[in-house]
Scaffold this motif. Structure first.
Motif, PDB file in Angstrom:
ATOM      1  N   SER A   3      35.119  25.772  40.107  1.00 17.77           N
ATOM      2  CA  SER A   3      35.097  24.435  39.701  1.00 17.77           C
ATOM      3  C   SER A   3      34.357  23.284  40.723  1.00 17.77           C
ATOM      4  O   SER A   3      34.503  22.271  40.446  1.00 17.77           O
ATOM      5  CB  SER A   3      36.393  23.991  39.454  1.00 17.77           C
ATOM      6  N   SER A   4      33.797  23.876  41.941  1.00 18.96           N
ATOM      7  CA  SER A   4      32.974  22.992  42.348  1.00 18.96           C
ATOM      8  C   SER A   4      31.637  23.603  43.021  1.00 18.96           C
ATOM      9  O   SER A   4      31.611  24.950  42.866  1.00 18.96           O
ATOM     10  CB  SER A   4      33.731  22.613  43.789  1.00 18.96           C
ATOM     11  N   ASN A  35      33.809  16.918  28.645  1.00 20.45           N
ATOM     12  CA  ASN A  35      34.446  17.435  29.896  1.00 20.45           C
ATOM     13  C   ASN A  35      34.417  18.658  30.124  1.00 20.45           C
ATOM     14  O   ASN A  35      34.636  19.676  29.171  1.00 20.45           O
ATOM     15  CB  ASN A  35      35.864  16.777  30.057  1.00 20.45           C
ATOM     16  N   HIS A  36      34.434  19.069  31.533  1.00 20.97           N
ATOM     17  CA  HIS A  36      34.216  20.475  31.911  1.00 20.97           C
ATOM     18  C   HIS A  36      35.599  21.382  31.281  1.00 20.97           C
ATOM     19  O   HIS A  36      35.475  22.349  30.717  1.00 20.97           O
ATOM     20  CB  HIS A  36      34.286  20.678  33.313  1.00 20.97           C
ATOM     21  N   TYR A  37      36.612  20.743  31.714  1.00 22.46           N
ATOM     22  CA  TYR A  37      37.926  21.423  31.423  1.00 22.46           C
ATOM     23  C   TYR A  37      38.117  21.704  29.877  1.00 22.46           C
ATOM     24  O   TYR A  37      38.222  22.964  29.363  1.00 22.46           O
ATOM     25  CB  TYR A  37      39.083  20.555  31.843  1.00 22.46           C
ATOM     26  N   PRO A  93      40.776  21.451  41.415  1.00 17.54           N
ATOM     27  CA  PRO A  93      42.184  21.106  40.741  1.00 17.54           C
ATOM     28  C   PRO A  93      43.234  21.591  41.925  1.00 17.54           C
ATOM     29  O   PRO A  93      43.175  22.468  42.747  1.00 17.54           O
ATOM     30  CB  PRO A  93      41.946  22.255  39.584  1.00 17.54           C
ATOM     31  N   ASP A 101      27.068  21.715  37.608  1.00 21.06           N
ATOM     32  CA  ASP A 101      27.202  20.416  37.336  1.00 21.06           C
ATOM     33  C   ASP A 101      26.035  19.462  38.078  1.00 21.06           C
ATOM     34  O   ASP A 101      26.932  18.592  38.897  1.00 21.06           O
ATOM     35  CB  ASP A 101      28.754  19.887  37.563  1.00 21.06           C
ATOM     36  N   MET A 106      46.036  24.066  42.521  1.00 19.16           N
ATOM     37  CA  MET A 106      46.297  25.449  42.451  1.00 19.16           C
ATOM     38  C   MET A 106      47.278  26.134  43.132  1.00 19.16           C
ATOM     39  O   MET A 106      47.305  27.520  43.093  1.00 19.16           O
ATOM     40  CB  MET A 106      45.010  26.244  42.355  1.00 19.16           C
ATOM     41  N   HIS A 137      26.371  15.403  31.688  1.00 20.80           N
ATOM     42  CA  HIS A 137      27.078  16.648  30.518  1.00 20.80           C
ATOM     43  C   HIS A 137      26.284  16.224  29.232  1.00 20.80           C
ATOM     44  O   HIS A 137      26.556  15.107  28.773  1.00 20.80           O
ATOM     45  CB  HIS A 137      28.456  16.458  30.307  1.00 20.80           C
ATOM     46  N   GLN A 166      39.012  17.429  38.736  1.00 19.77           N
ATOM     47  CA  GLN A 166      38.847  18.704  37.749  1.00 19.77           C
ATOM     48  C   GLN A 166      37.650  19.836  38.635  1.00 19.77           C
ATOM     49  O   GLN A 166      37.708  20.783  38.404  1.00 19.77           O
ATOM     50  CB  GLN A 166      37.968  18.362  36.445  1.00 19.77           C
ATOM     51  N   HIS A 167      37.198  19.147  39.662  1.00 17.84           N
ATOM     52  CA  HIS A 167      36.158  20.076  40.488  1.00 17.84           C
ATOM     53  C   HIS A 167      37.190  20.826  41.715  1.00 17.84           C
ATOM     54  O   HIS A 167      36.870  21.596  42.246  1.00 17.84           O
ATOM     55  CB  HIS A 167      35.213  19.228  41.196  1.00 17.84           C
ATOM     56  N   SER A 220      38.326  30.235  40.815  1.00 18.79           N
ATOM     57  CA  SER A 220      38.975  29.767  39.533  1.00 18.79           C
ATOM     58  C   SER A 220      37.967  28.572  38.717  1.00 18.79           C
ATOM     59  O   SER A 220      37.450  27.677  39.544  1.00 18.79           O
ATOM     60  CB  SER A 220      40.346  29.038  39.972  1.00 18.79           C
ATOM     61  N   PRO A 221      37.405  28.803  37.731  1.00 19.92           N
ATOM     62  CA  PRO A 221      36.788  28.012  36.721  1.00 19.92           C
ATOM     63  C   PRO A 221      37.669  26.659  36.455  1.00 19.92           C
ATOM     64  O   PRO A 221      38.764  26.746  36.823  1.00 19.92           O
ATOM     65  CB  PRO A 221      36.399  28.779  35.447  1.00 19.92           C
ATOM     66  N   TYR A 222      37.106  25.725  35.819  1.00 19.85           N
ATOM     67  CA  TYR A 222      37.765  24.552  35.281  1.00 19.85           C
ATOM     68  C   TYR A 222      39.302  24.698  34.491  1.00 19.85           C
ATOM     69  O   TYR A 222      40.056  23.986  34.974  1.00 19.85           O
ATOM     70  CB  TYR A 222      36.820  23.815  34.508  1.00 19.85           C
TER      71      TYR A 222
END
Lengths: 447, 171
Positions: A322-323, A142-144, B29, A327, B31, A386, B26-27, A187-189
């Protein structure tokens, strides 16, 4: 507190006789080592250091290894052929999958002839300066979790980021700038945990810099004039000195007095780092920047070089959030704009550092959280899933052997075949180049 | 609290968006940061991030057991005391209270009693008088409106108290 009555602090220090003076001697002993006063002062290394600073380029979402740095002729030849794999997203068993050949061509670069895909033409042109690692391995699909692991070594519990460890281990050269920065537009995952110091002291956490006109919070003076702010700071210093004199030898009070001096320096030094107006047209063009531009990976890379020049220890650059990232489950073509966003800029960074004679002491690291499956459940599917069992990264400068590749995967890029580079080894290598022994770099948390 | 703007009432629900509008993954989140004038214990604690104020001042990590808080003193904190909008807003609110007193001595005494819980000595009253006079004079050379100079000078004095070690450390 009345000047006639000792404070709690003074009471402990002065009345406890033998015990108090022993403690005081201990404190003085530690104070002679600058680090006890300022945790960010430069420290000695365990080993001779090759690199002084790190620029860590992190691609969010999982870059396909077989479409970047892991050239697999047999995968091209066997496109569409069925294979049985024993590990699917961390689950073991026997799974039938259809091989998917790369969507881009490969060509050798430089004198070394290292194969790089057509997604990264600029990076291919500087491949003789890189050490390409094709045997990366992580632990979670998983990404997180995988994002946490590539940053902290742990995919389960919150842990300090690699930049925080480096800041803790080495301190920093420039007290007017943070020791560890994370320049990330989004913000990343794993959010701020990505650059968090976790159980290490908070001064080692990454300062998040958002590309744009005001990259560091509160860096711009709010007082109406410089001399008015100086007047305020003078008054604060005077009041604090008077306060400290009555509480002799208190390192915490001294440190705080100094932090205002540093912050004053930071107000002038930080905006200067982000001011690219003194860079030549040639340099801006190298990074693909237009004059006045304050966003984009080119801006991030150029600011990173300016920070490395000024002694910032660990500079992380994150490309996207994160989008809309790497991916590519649906369609691998989405790799194209993302590669375009970073390719010229990161090649420019390596070239620029080399031209300025900085590459020897600056370690540039390029990585992602995992790779992408060389196969799919559905034959001919446009996307890839992944794949943490194998992926690619590269390092440049900072004492790394250049123009070589390290490790390899099997014929299809499914599993690591030789010289496995687990994420933990990857971190240990970075620390080693900085002169830190990963087994000695410890922090006593509760004992 | 000293500026009189802290809302001491108990915390209430946070302005979370309606559940049927949630599209978190998760894509994408969750925040959000919800600002508040109540005590910081009522701030919403996000698992994925950290409230920027708590992150700056060593708030506990919400993802780990924290028996002992880290104590750091870093320049980014000093930048907060110097330039954060919050500090400037609160110092002006505090200055507004001080201007209710008629002379410098009374204002200094109110400031010290409210911020530091003690009376200033004569040297401190003199230092305050000199600071406010010099600051007021300095403001004349700026483009700030003249009718605000008294308030701005006392706000600046308030900031020097808020930034002082005596204000921060209890001992």
């Amino acid at each position: 507190m009345s000047p006639f009555f000792p404070s709690r602090r003074q009471m402990l220090r002065q009345s406890a006789g033998g015990l108090g003076s022993l403690a005081l001697a201990g404190m003085l002993g530690r104070q002679s080592h600058a680090a006890a006063e300022n945790p960010l002062a430069p420290h000695a290394t365990h080993l001779p250091a090759k690199a002084k600073s790190v620029i860590f380029l992190y691609m969010t979402g999982g870059v396909s290894h077989i479409e970047s740095f892991d050239h697999k002729p047999k995968l091209i030849a066997d496109h569409g052929k069925e294979v049985t794999i024993d590990n699917w997203q961390g689950k073991t068993g026997a799974f039938k999958r259809s091989l998917i050949g790369p969507h881009w061509g490969f060509a050798p670069g430089g004198k070394s002839g290292i194969q790089v895909s057509d997604l990264f033409p600029h990076t291919r042109s500087i491949v003789d300066d890189l050490c390409v690692i094709r045997s990366m391995e992580s632990d979670h699909t998983n990404h997180y979790e995988a994002t946490l692991e590539i940053h902290t070594g742990s995919f389960t519990f919150a842990r300090p980021s690699i930049g925080s460890w480096v800041s803790y281990g080495l301190g920093t050269e420039n007290q007017n700038l943070p020791s560890f920065v994370a320049i990330a537009p989004k913000s990343p995952y794993a959010g701020t945990q990505t650059w968090g110091s976790d159980f290490l002291p908070g001064c080692h956490q990454g300062t998040h810099i958002v590309p744009g006109p005001i990259p560091i919070a509160n860096m711009n003076r709010r007082a109406a004039a410089v001399d008015l702010q100086s007047l305020e700071l003078e008054q604060i210093a005077q009041v604090n000195r008077r306060h400290a004199e009555a509480r002799d030898l208190d390192a915490a009070l001294e440190a705080r007095i100094r932090s205002f001096e540093t912050a004053f320096g930071m107000q002038s030094e930080a905006p200067e780092v982000f001011d690219l107006s003194q860079e030549t047209a040639g340099t801006l063009a190298l990074y693909g920047l237009k004059p006045g531009q304050t966003t984009g990976f080119g801006w991030q890379c150029l600011v990173a070089r300016r920070m490395a020049e000024r002694g910032v220890r660990f500079i992380e650059l994150i490309d996207v959030g994160s989008s809309s990232n790497w991916d590519a489950h649906g369609d691998m073509k989405t790799h194209e704009p993302l590669a375009k966003n970073v390719d010229q800029a990161m090649a420019a960074l390596v070239t620029d550092l080399k031209q300025r004679g900085m590459l020897d002491e600056t370690l540039v690291v390029w990585t992602t959280e995992f790779g992408r499956t060389p196969y799919h459940t559905e034959a001919g599917h446009k996307g890839r899933e992944h794949h943490h069992q194998a992926f690619s990264s590269w390092m440049a400068g900072g004492g790394v052997k250049a123009g070589v590749s390290y490790g390899s995967t099997d014929d299809y890029g499914i599993a690591v075949a030789e010289n496995r580079m687990h994420v933990h080894d990857f971190h240990a290598t970075i620390l080693h180049l900085l002169g830190l022994d990963h087994e000695k770099l410890t922090y006593r948390l509760l004992a | 609290m000293v500026s009189g703007r802290l809302d001491s009432s108990p915390g209430e629900g946070h302005p979370f968006p309606a559940v049927n509008t949630w599209g978190y993954s998760q894509h994408n989140p969750f925040m959000a940061i919800y600002e508040s004038t109540k005590r910081s214990v009522y701030l919403m604690t996000p698992r994925l991030g950290r409230h920027p104020f708590l992150a700056l001042f060593d708030g506990a990590d919400a993802n780990a057991s924290t028996p002992d808080r880290a104590v750091t003193t870093v320049p980014t904190q000093a930048l907060f005391w110097m330039n954060a909008p919050l500090l400037h807003e609160e110092s002006q609110a505090f200055a507004g209270l001080l201007l209710g007193e008629s002379d410098t001595k009374a204002r200094t005494e109110l400031a010290y009693r409210t911020a530091l819980a003690r009376r200033p000595d004569d040297a401190e009253i003199a230092a305050c008088r000199s600071f406010v006079d010099r600051y007021r004079t300095g403001l004349k050379a700026t483009d700030t409106p003249a009718e605000q100079h008294e308030l701005l000078a006392w706000a600046a004095f308030a900031r020097t108290l808020f930034a002082s070690n005596e204000f921060l450390y209890i001992d």
